[in-house]
Design a protein around this motif. Structure first.
Motif, PDB file in Angstrom:
ATOM      1  N   LYS A  26     -37.163  54.268 -90.800  1.00 47.01           N
ATOM      2  CA  LYS A  26     -37.663  52.246 -89.608  1.00 47.01           C
ATOM      3  C   LYS A  26     -36.937  52.715 -88.637  1.00 47.01           C
ATOM      4  CE  LYS A  26     -38.717  49.807 -93.103  1.00 47.01           C
ATOM      5  NZ  LYS A  26     -38.948  48.350 -93.811  1.00 47.01           N
ATOM      6  N   THR A  27     -37.025  52.176 -88.296  1.00 45.87           N
ATOM      7  CA  THR A  27     -35.558  51.889 -86.768  1.00 45.87           C
ATOM      8  C   THR A  27     -35.786  50.155 -86.642  1.00 45.87           C
ATOM      9  OG1 THR A  27     -37.949  51.519 -85.426  1.00 45.87           O
ATOM     10  CG2 THR A  27     -36.574  53.881 -85.766  1.00 45.87           C
ATOM     11  N   LEU A  29     -34.779  47.953 -89.859  1.00 46.73           N
ATOM     12  CA  LEU A  29     -34.472  47.535 -91.022  1.00 46.73           C
ATOM     13  C   LEU A  29     -33.853  46.006 -91.300  1.00 46.73           C
ATOM     14  CD1 LEU A  29     -32.756  50.846 -90.980  1.00 46.73           C
ATOM     15  CD2 LEU A  29     -34.673  50.094 -92.449  1.00 46.73           C
ATOM     16  N   GLU A  33     -30.576  47.575 -96.464  1.00 46.31           N
ATOM     17  CA  GLU A  33     -32.108  47.875 -96.671  1.00 46.31           C
ATOM     18  C   GLU A  33     -31.782  49.593 -96.501  1.00 46.31           C
ATOM     19  OE1 GLU A  33     -36.618  48.825 -95.357  1.00 46.31           O
ATOM     20  OE2 GLU A  33     -35.180  46.940 -94.702  1.00 46.31           O
ATOM     21  N   THR A  35     -32.736  53.599 -95.102  1.00 52.73           N
ATOM     22  CA  THR A  35     -33.787  54.658 -94.696  1.00 52.73           C
ATOM     23  C   THR A  35     -33.519  55.773 -94.562  1.00 52.73           C
ATOM     24  OG1 THR A  35     -34.874  54.523 -92.214  1.00 52.73           O
ATOM     25  CG2 THR A  35     -32.478  54.411 -92.090  1.00 52.73           C
ATOM     26  N   GLU A  36     -34.294  56.641 -93.992  1.00 57.93           N
ATOM     27  CA  GLU A  36     -33.901  58.525 -93.813  1.00 57.93           C
ATOM     28  C   GLU A  36     -34.055  58.700 -92.781  1.00 57.93           C
ATOM     29  OE1 GLU A  36     -34.672  61.099 -97.603  1.00 57.93           O
ATOM     30  OE2 GLU A  36     -36.721  61.194 -96.278  1.00 57.93           O
TER      31      GLU A  36
END
Length: 145
Positions: A26-27, A29, A33, A35-36
């Motif tokens: 995800k870009t 956020l 949160e 993300t990976e």
């Protein structure tokens, strides 16, 4: 005449033995949160390679989860790692012919803003003049509502 210049993403060497792909799940956020990032390194030759290195440029505003990096070593996804400033350095003692290694890196949005990470790169430890480069990943982090 002397000329000095910099490039945000240098040209990759045509003689590199490894390839590199990087992406964020995800870009966009929100602060706090998770993300990976996916770092994929592959041996593009039909030969076993010696020590390979991949360096993922972490965008500002994101924090690396060190416990997850330790788990990657324990599960033998990577042989070793270092976090140096905004870079996560991943090491392998060797790579089998045509092997593709997919490394998930857990990150947490910490500071609101729009960021671009340093360019990522991969190479053989003893042949660092032959690097493959990947453009820095971008992320936007919104403040908590």
């Amino acid at each position: 005449m002397e000329v000095t210049y910099n490039s945000v993403t240098p040209d990759s060497s045509k003689d590199t033995a490894v390839t590199l792909e990087v992406a964020l799940a995800k870009t966009a956020l929100t602060e706090g949160e998770p993300t990976e990032a996916r770092v994929v390194v592959a041996n593009r030759t039909g030969q076993r390679l010696p020590t390979a290195v991949a360096i993922f440029g972490v965008p500002g505003g994101l924090e690396v989860r060190h416990d997850q990096l330790k788990e990657l070593v324990k599960r033998q996804v990577v042989d070793a790692y270092e976090v140096l400033g905004r870079d996560v350095v991943l090491y392998w003692r060797g790579m089998e012919p045509h092997k593709r290694i997919d490394v998930p890196l857990s990150l947490v949005a910490a500071v609101p803003g729009t960021y671009t990470g340093p360019s990522s790169r991969a190479y053989l430890y003893y042949a660092d003049e032959h690097k493959t480069w990947s453009e820095g990943v971008k992320v936007t982090i919104a403040p908590k509502p």
